[in-house]
Motif scaffolding. Structure first.
Motif, PDB file in Angstrom:
ATOM      1  N   MET A 154     -59.980 -66.158  -1.824  1.00 22.98           N
ATOM      2  CA  MET A 154     -59.390 -66.804  -1.826  1.00 22.98           C
ATOM      3  C   MET A 154     -60.690 -67.856  -2.093  1.00 22.98           C
ATOM      4  N   VAL A 155     -61.315 -68.173  -0.287  1.00 21.67           N
ATOM      5  CA  VAL A 155     -61.807 -68.978   0.022  1.00 21.67           C
ATOM      6  C   VAL A 155     -63.483 -68.827  -0.278  1.00 21.67           C
ATOM      7  N   THR A 156     -63.808 -67.425  -0.643  1.00 20.10           N
ATOM      8  CA  THR A 156     -64.766 -66.967  -1.086  1.00 20.10           C
ATOM      9  C   THR A 156     -64.990 -67.261  -1.941  1.00 20.10           C
ATOM     10  N   LYS A 157     -64.144 -67.776  -2.860  1.00 18.92           N
ATOM     11  CA  LYS A 157     -64.145 -68.460  -4.343  1.00 18.92           C
ATOM     12  C   LYS A 157     -64.060 -69.561  -3.978  1.00 18.92           C
ATOM     13  N   ALA A 158     -64.032 -69.909  -3.285  1.00 18.70           N
ATOM     14  CA  ALA A 158     -64.078 -71.804  -3.711  1.00 18.70           C
ATOM     15  C   ALA A 158     -64.984 -72.195  -3.279  1.00 18.70           C
ATOM     16  N   VAL A 159     -66.161 -71.612  -2.397  1.00 22.79           N
ATOM     17  CA  VAL A 159     -67.347 -71.530  -1.845  1.00 22.79           C
ATOM     18  C   VAL A 159     -68.121 -71.156  -2.646  1.00 22.79           C
ATOM     19  N   ALA A 160     -68.033 -70.619  -3.879  1.00 19.99           N
ATOM     20  CA  ALA A 160     -68.637 -70.326  -3.793  1.00 19.99           C
ATOM     21  C   ALA A 160     -68.995 -70.970  -5.700  1.00 19.99           C
ATOM     22  N   SER A 161     -67.895 -71.784  -6.001  1.00 18.92           N
ATOM     23  CA  SER A 161     -67.735 -72.662  -7.158  1.00 18.92           C
ATOM     24  C   SER A 161     -68.148 -73.910  -6.321  1.00 18.92           C
ATOM     25  N   VAL A 162     -68.478 -74.104  -5.172  1.00 16.45           N
ATOM     26  CA  VAL A 162     -69.402 -75.679  -5.161  1.00 16.45           C
ATOM     27  C   VAL A 162     -70.938 -75.661  -4.728  1.00 16.45           C
ATOM     28  N   GLN A 163     -71.062 -74.053  -4.136  1.00 13.33           N
ATOM     29  CA  GLN A 163     -72.243 -73.331  -3.423  1.00 13.33           C
ATOM     30  C   GLN A 163     -73.499 -74.589  -4.763  1.00 13.33           C
ATOM     31  N   GLY A 164     -73.427 -74.502  -5.843  1.00 12.29           N
ATOM     32  CA  GLY A 164     -74.721 -74.661  -6.574  1.00 12.29           C
ATOM     33  C   GLY A 164     -74.619 -76.008  -6.132  1.00 12.29           C
ATOM     34  N   ASP A 165     -73.419 -77.043  -5.687  1.00  7.88           N
ATOM     35  CA  ASP A 165     -74.275 -78.477  -5.516  1.00  7.88           C
ATOM     36  C   ASP A 165     -74.541 -78.655  -3.908  1.00  7.88           C
ATOM     37  N   ALA A 166     -74.361 -77.557  -3.654  1.00  8.28           N
ATOM     38  CA  ALA A 166     -74.587 -78.461  -2.003  1.00  8.28           C
ATOM     39  C   ALA A 166     -76.051 -77.709  -1.865  1.00  8.28           C
ATOM     40  N   HIS A 167     -75.890 -76.927  -2.236  1.00 15.04           N
ATOM     41  CA  HIS A 167     -77.438 -76.321  -2.703  1.00 15.04           C
ATOM     42  C   HIS A 167     -78.538 -77.348  -3.065  1.00 15.04           C
ATOM     43  N   LYS A 168     -77.938 -78.307  -4.736  1.00 15.78           N
ATOM     44  CA  LYS A 168     -78.977 -78.527  -4.540  1.00 15.78           C
ATOM     45  C   LYS A 168     -79.383 -80.126  -3.924  1.00 15.78           C
ATOM     46  N   ARG A 169     -78.741 -80.653  -2.380  1.00 11.70           N
ATOM     47  CA  ARG A 169     -78.516 -81.797  -1.769  1.00 11.70           C
ATOM     48  C   ARG A 169     -79.109 -81.075  -0.585  1.00 11.70           C
ATOM     49  N   GLY A 170     -79.121 -79.620  -0.534  1.00 13.85           N
ATOM     50  CA  GLY A 170     -80.119 -79.052   0.604  1.00 13.85           C
ATOM     51  C   GLY A 170     -78.661 -79.387   1.579  1.00 13.85           C
ATOM     52  N   ILE A 171     -77.269 -78.563   1.429  1.00 11.05           N
ATOM     53  CA  ILE A 171     -76.201 -78.577   2.399  1.00 11.05           C
ATOM     54  C   ILE A 171     -76.387 -77.250   2.549  1.00 11.05           C
ATOM     55  N   PHE A 172     -76.166 -77.489   3.655  1.00  5.94           N
ATOM     56  CA  PHE A 172     -76.289 -76.010   4.265  1.00  5.94           C
ATOM     57  C   PHE A 172     -74.026 -75.641   4.132  1.00  5.94           C
ATOM     58  N   ILE A 173     -73.295 -74.398   3.904  1.00  2.39           N
ATOM     59  CA  ILE A 173     -71.817 -74.404   4.154  1.00  2.39           C
ATOM     60  C   ILE A 173     -71.760 -73.725   4.750  1.00  2.39           C
ATOM     61  N   ASP A 174     -71.524 -73.560   6.006  1.00  5.46           N
ATOM     62  CA  ASP A 174     -71.575 -72.788   7.570  1.00  5.46           C
ATOM     63  C   ASP A 174     -69.196 -72.260   7.057  1.00  5.46           C
ATOM     64  N   ASN A 175     -69.712 -71.021   7.195  1.00  4.94           N
ATOM     65  CA  ASN A 175     -68.872 -69.825   6.446  1.00  4.94           C
ATOM     66  C   ASN A 175     -68.166 -69.321   7.597  1.00  4.94           C
ATOM     67  N   GLN A 176     -67.133 -69.935   8.351  1.00  3.95           N
ATOM     68  CA  GLN A 176     -66.849 -69.276   9.423  1.00  3.95           C
ATOM     69  C   GLN A 176     -64.828 -69.075   9.324  1.00  3.95           C
ATOM     70  N   VAL A 177     -65.152 -68.489   9.317  1.00  5.39           N
ATOM     71  CA  VAL A 177     -63.465 -67.560   8.247  1.00  5.39           C
ATOM     72  C   VAL A 177     -63.530 -66.910   9.628  1.00  5.39           C
ATOM     73  N   SER A 178     -62.035 -66.636   9.683  1.00  5.81           N
ATOM     74  CA  SER A 178     -62.084 -65.282  11.344  1.00  5.81           C
ATOM     75  C   SER A 178     -61.675 -64.128  10.415  1.00  5.81           C
ATOM     76  N   GLU A 179     -61.328 -63.040  10.913  1.00  6.64           N
ATOM     77  CA  GLU A 179     -61.650 -62.121  10.237  1.00  6.64           C
ATOM     78  C   GLU A 179     -60.766 -61.566  10.455  1.00  6.64           C
ATOM     79  N   GLY A 180     -59.685 -60.466   9.575  1.00 10.18           N
ATOM     80  CA  GLY A 180     -58.241 -59.661   9.902  1.00 10.18           C
ATOM     81  C   GLY A 180     -57.490 -61.237   9.223  1.00 10.18           C
ATOM     82  N   LEU A 181     -57.478 -62.343   9.040  1.00 12.59           N
ATOM     83  CA  LEU A 181     -56.282 -62.896   8.643  1.00 12.59           C
ATOM     84  C   LEU A 181     -55.729 -62.086   7.783  1.00 12.59           C
ATOM     85  N   PRO A 182     -53.734 -62.788   8.505  1.00 15.44           N
ATOM     86  CA  PRO A 182     -52.419 -61.928   7.210  1.00 15.44           C
ATOM     87  C   PRO A 182     -52.707 -62.796   5.758  1.00 15.44           C
TER      88      PRO A 182
END
Ligand code: ADP
Length: 365
Positions: free
Chosen positions: A219-247
């Motif tokens: 779910m989080v990967t999809k959410a990040v993908a949908s705003v990546q274009g806007d972030a890129h345009k403003r030179g903003i880096f999204i640091d995705n630190q989602v823990s592994e093995g979430l229930p």
């Protein structure tokens, strides 16, 4: 304002007389007739706000008269006059639709109070009904408009995507700029419509998106993908630190994704060019904790609560510059609380903001 009109029905003319005197002196316009049929005939011709009728009368009784009148004047308020000691009959009359009763003999005060209270109650009932109707209309309108906007906008957005692909490499600088503006503004409109649709879904009783088990990382990967274009345009880096093995989580996937999108969208909008957005998701006790931190303009403590109310924005030139409807955070609060969680904002030592929300893992009913 015109006077309220009362019709009295009583087979004893003396009673009619007394009631007319009392009610006229209390400011009503009053007419009296001695039987039910005459009352029905009169109400067909004239408008009355209240019917004051004796219960026992030769010919049609009070109940029959009231019923017949209500067929063509459903809004009329009915008060029944019963004899002293006939309380059970009066209660029965109220159960059958009368708005109140009065027992004979009555005082000036008793008659005027009974009538004014019944009229007041009926006015309030009508106001409540009108209010509900307007609210329903507003909600239906919101649902309809937002859905009607979504389809053409998706077509526009996918057409822009196609042109970008076709012209890739061939477009000149000016064309590239225009296409990029179209895409960013189109995406912004699309997120606003998503929030409007979500707002109307939260108000409606229908379960358009039922709860289900879902994978938080996906779910989080999809959410990040949908705003990546806007972030890129403003030179903003999204640091995705989602823990592994979430229930797995049991909830409304689509709604929670929108919460994350709204937070990321704000973290990009209110950030500086070349800034950072840090997204952390991890399990903490019986909760999943989400954090969205940015390196932007920050929020003063005075506004920490206010910004979660609908249409509230911080008075700041930056907020005005980037625009927005002020809906995202109020929707987020509603969604998170509906899942039994909490949402808040924390200050960040070197400026910027950190939005946190938690979702309990034990929310499966
Ligand atoms: P919108 O972003 O459409 O204005 P929101 O409800 O999402 O509506 O946010 C309300 C307000 O809270 C924003 O207008 C802004 O003033 C403030 N705000 C939200 N997120 C941030 C952030 N990450 N940094 C600074 N201010 C923010």
């Amino acid at each position: 304002m015109s006077k309220e009109r009362v019709l009295i029905v009583d087979d004893e003319e003396e009673n009619i007389h007394i009631c007319i005197q009392i009610l006229e002196s209390a400011g009503y316009e009053v007419k009296g007739v001695t039987n039910g049929q005459a009352a029905i005939d009169l109400v067909r011709k004239e408008r009355f706000d209240l019917l004051l009728t004796d219960f026992r009368m030769p010919g049609l009784d009070g109940m029959e008269t009231f019923r017949a009148i209500k067929e063509f004047n459903p809004e009329i308020v009915g008060i029944v006059i019963t004899a002293y000691g006939a309380l059970s009959m009066a209660i029965e009359a109220v159960k059958l639709g009368f708005h109140g009763f009065i027992t004979k003999p009555f005082t000036y005060e008793e008659l005027t109070t009974t009538i004014s209270q019944a009229l007041e109650r009926s006015r309030l009932d009508k106001e409540i009904i009108a209010h509900r109707r307007i609210n329903k209309l507003k909600d239906d309108f919101l649902a309809l408009v937002s859905h009607e906007l979504r389809t053409p906008l998706s077509i526009v957005l996918s057409s822009i995507g196609l042109i970008i692909d076709i012209r890739a490499g061939k477009a000149n600088k000016r064309e590239r700029e225009i296409l990029s503006i179209l895409k960013v503004e189109g995406n912004r409109l699309s997120r606003l419509i998503s929030n409007l649709i979500l707002m109307s879904e939260l108000k409606s009783q229908e379960d358009k998106h039922p709860r289900e088990w879902f994978n938080i990382s996906n779910m989080v990967t999809k959410a990040v993908a949908s705003v990546q274009g806007d972030a890129h345009k403003r030179g903003i880096f999204i640091d995705n630190q989602v823990s592994e093995g979430l229930p797995g989580f049991y909830g409304v996937n689509h709604h929670i994704k929108q919460v994350v999108v709204n937070l990321l969208d704000n973290a990009i909008k209110f950030n500086r060019e070349g800034g950072r957005v840090i997204l952390k998701v991890h399990k903490e006790g019986g909760h999943i904790r989400f954090e969205v931190e940015d390196t932007g303009i920050g929020i003063s403590e005075d506004d920490y609560t206010k910004i979660f109310n609908p249409f509230q924005q911080v008075e700041d030139p930056m907020t005005r510059k980037v625009g927005g409807a002020g809906l995202g955070l109020s929707i987020n609060k509603e969604v998170v609380e509906a899942h039994g969680g909490e949402i808040w904002v924390e200050s960040v030592p070197n400026g910027g903001s950190k939005f946190v929300f938690t979702l309990p893992l034990t929310n499966k009913k």
